[in-house]
Design a protein around this motif. Structure first.
Motif, mmCIF file in Angstrom:
data_model
loop_
_atom_site.group_PDB
_atom_site.id
_atom_site.type_symbol
_atom_site.label_atom_id
_atom_site.label_comp_id
_atom_site.label_asym_id
_atom_site.label_seq_id
_atom_site.Cartn_x
_atom_site.Cartn_y
_atom_site.Cartn_z
ATOM 1 N N ARG A 33 0.851 -1.187 0.000
ATOM 2 C CA ARG A 33 0.000 0.000 0.000
ATOM 3 C C ARG A 33 0.886 1.236 0.000
ATOM 4 N N GLU A 34 0.410 2.269 -0.676
ATOM 5 C CA GLU A 34 1.160 3.523 -0.708
ATOM 6 C C GLU A 34 0.701 4.431 0.427
ATOM 7 N N TYR A 35 1.666 5.107 1.038
ATOM 8 C CA TYR A 35 1.420 6.074 2.100
ATOM 9 C C TYR A 35 2.208 7.335 1.793
ATOM 10 N N ASP A 36 1.636 8.471 2.172
ATOM 11 C CA ASP A 36 2.339 9.748 2.085
ATOM 12 C C ASP A 36 2.761 10.141 3.493
ATOM 13 N N VAL A 37 4.045 10.424 3.648
ATOM 14 C CA VAL A 37 4.579 10.840 4.942
ATOM 15 C C VAL A 37 5.100 12.266 4.779
ATOM 16 N N ARG A 38 4.779 13.099 5.746
ATOM 17 C CA ARG A 38 5.197 14.512 5.680
ATOM 18 C C ARG A 38 5.654 14.951 7.064
ATOM 19 N N VAL A 39 6.797 15.623 7.115
ATOM 20 C CA VAL A 39 7.314 16.197 8.352
ATOM 21 C C VAL A 39 7.406 17.697 8.150
ATOM 22 N N VAL A 40 6.742 18.456 9.031
ATOM 23 C CA VAL A 40 6.658 19.906 8.892
ATOM 24 C C VAL A 40 7.397 20.581 10.043
ATOM 25 N N ASN A 41 8.170 21.606 9.716
ATOM 26 C CA ASN A 41 8.806 22.415 10.743
ATOM 27 C C ASN A 41 7.742 23.367 11.290
ATOM 28 N N GLY A 42 7.312 23.123 12.506
ATOM 29 C CA GLY A 42 6.273 23.933 13.129
ATOM 30 C C GLY A 42 6.803 24.915 14.154
ATOM 31 N N ARG A 116 -4.374 7.345 3.887
ATOM 32 C CA ARG A 116 -2.987 6.878 4.073
ATOM 33 C C ARG A 116 -2.010 8.048 4.117
ATOM 34 N N LYS A 117 -2.366 9.016 4.957
ATOM 35 C CA LYS A 117 -1.559 10.221 5.118
ATOM 36 C C LYS A 117 -1.027 10.256 6.552
ATOM 37 N N CYS A 118 0.289 10.288 6.692
ATOM 38 C CA CYS A 118 0.943 10.292 7.997
ATOM 39 C C CYS A 118 1.756 11.585 8.100
ATOM 40 N N SER A 119 1.293 12.509 8.922
ATOM 41 C CA SER A 119 1.956 13.810 9.013
ATOM 42 C C SER A 119 2.506 14.049 10.403
ATOM 43 N N TRP A 120 3.660 14.666 10.444
ATOM 44 C CA TRP A 120 4.323 15.026 11.698
ATOM 45 C C TRP A 120 4.567 16.529 11.715
ATOM 46 N N LEU A 121 4.294 17.142 12.840
ATOM 47 C CA LEU A 121 4.561 18.558 13.057
ATOM 48 C C LEU A 121 5.565 18.641 14.195
ATOM 49 N N VAL A 122 6.733 19.193 13.917
ATOM 50 C CA VAL A 122 7.789 19.292 14.924
ATOM 51 C C VAL A 122 7.784 20.707 15.478
ATOM 52 N N ARG A 123 7.620 20.805 16.801
ATOM 53 C CA ARG A 123 7.562 22.107 17.460
ATOM 54 C C ARG A 123 8.565 22.148 18.607
ATOM 55 N N GLU A 124 8.655 23.300 19.225
ATOM 56 C CA GLU A 124 9.591 23.466 20.341
ATOM 57 C C GLU A 124 9.297 22.497 21.488
ATOM 58 N N ASP A 125 8.029 22.153 21.687
ATOM 59 C CA ASP A 125 7.660 21.300 22.830
ATOM 60 C C ASP A 125 7.480 19.830 22.465
ATOM 61 N N GLY A 126 7.694 19.454 21.203
ATOM 62 C CA GLY A 126 7.592 18.043 20.872
ATOM 63 C C GLY A 126 7.146 17.751 19.457
ATOM 64 N N PHE A 127 6.742 16.502 19.259
ATOM 65 C CA PHE A 127 6.400 15.950 17.964
ATOM 66 C C PHE A 127 4.918 15.579 17.956
ATOM 67 N N TYR A 128 4.189 16.081 16.974
ATOM 68 C CA TYR A 128 2.750 15.889 16.880
ATOM 69 C C TYR A 128 2.422 15.074 15.638
ATOM 70 N N SER A 130 -0.683 13.602 12.892
ATOM 71 C CA SER A 130 -2.027 13.816 12.355
ATOM 72 C C SER A 130 -2.201 12.999 11.086
ATOM 73 N N ASN A 131 -3.416 12.562 10.829
ATOM 74 C CA ASN A 131 -3.694 11.908 9.548
ATOM 75 C C ASN A 131 -4.560 12.794 8.655
ATOM 76 N N ASP A 132 -4.850 14.028 9.137
ATOM 77 C CA ASP A 132 -5.634 14.961 8.327
ATOM 78 C C ASP A 132 -5.051 16.384 8.324
ATOM 79 N N GLU A 133 -3.997 16.605 9.067
ATOM 80 C CA GLU A 133 -3.322 17.899 9.218
ATOM 81 C C GLU A 133 -4.255 18.988 9.753
#
Length: 143
Positions: A33-42, A116-128, A130-133
């Motif tokens: 299965r295909e998945y989209d992974v995204r890491v965002v500088n938050g 199949r969307k796996c998103s990460w938001l990296v912030r000063e206080d940690g890693f978040y 979401s599958n819908d952003e």
């Protein structure tokens, strides 16, 4: 010890049914299965110091990036037949360093949602995560 032919006849039939099932009814299990992974500088203010990210799996090194505010690093992956697809990312910001599983089959095949969307938001206080952003849940801190 003799094995009865009658006992062996159903075995090839069962194998053929399994192959038909995998090819017709569950093709994404066989081909992955295909998945989209995204890491965002938050970060809210890191103009002078970017967030450095490096991601890889055992089969693929995606390389490193320096992300300024709101920049992202994304990729598409296809799971393997054995269910062992795993991408590890290492993040560095100032004196902080953290490695985390950006994608791991047992954990993410359901929580990444129907899109199949796996998103990460990296912030000063940690890693978040979401599958819908829209709805973000803090998974862990830097330490």
């Amino acid at each position: 010890m003799k094995i009865s032919i009658r006992l062996m006849l159903p075995f090839p039939f069962a194998i053929a049914l399994l192959v038909v099932y995998m090819l017709i009814l569950q093709p994404d299990q066989l081909h992955g299965r295909e998945y989209d992974v995204r890491v965002v500088n938050g970060f809210t203010n890191n103009d002078s110091l970017p967030l450095v990210i490096w991601c890889a799996s055992k089969d693929s090194d995606l390389g490193g990036r320096a992300l300024q505010e709101h920049d992202d690093f994304s990729w598409r992956l296809r799971t393997n037949l054995w269910g062992t697809t795993h991408f590890l990312c290492t993040m560095k910001w100032d004196q902080k360093r953290k490695s985390f599983d950006a994608f791991k089959v047992p954990r993410d095949i359901y929580r990444c949602g129907p899109l199949r969307k796996c998103s990460w938001l990296v912030r000063e206080d940690g890693f978040y995560f979401s599958n819908d952003e829209v709805n973000w849940k803090r998974e862990f801190s830097w330490y």
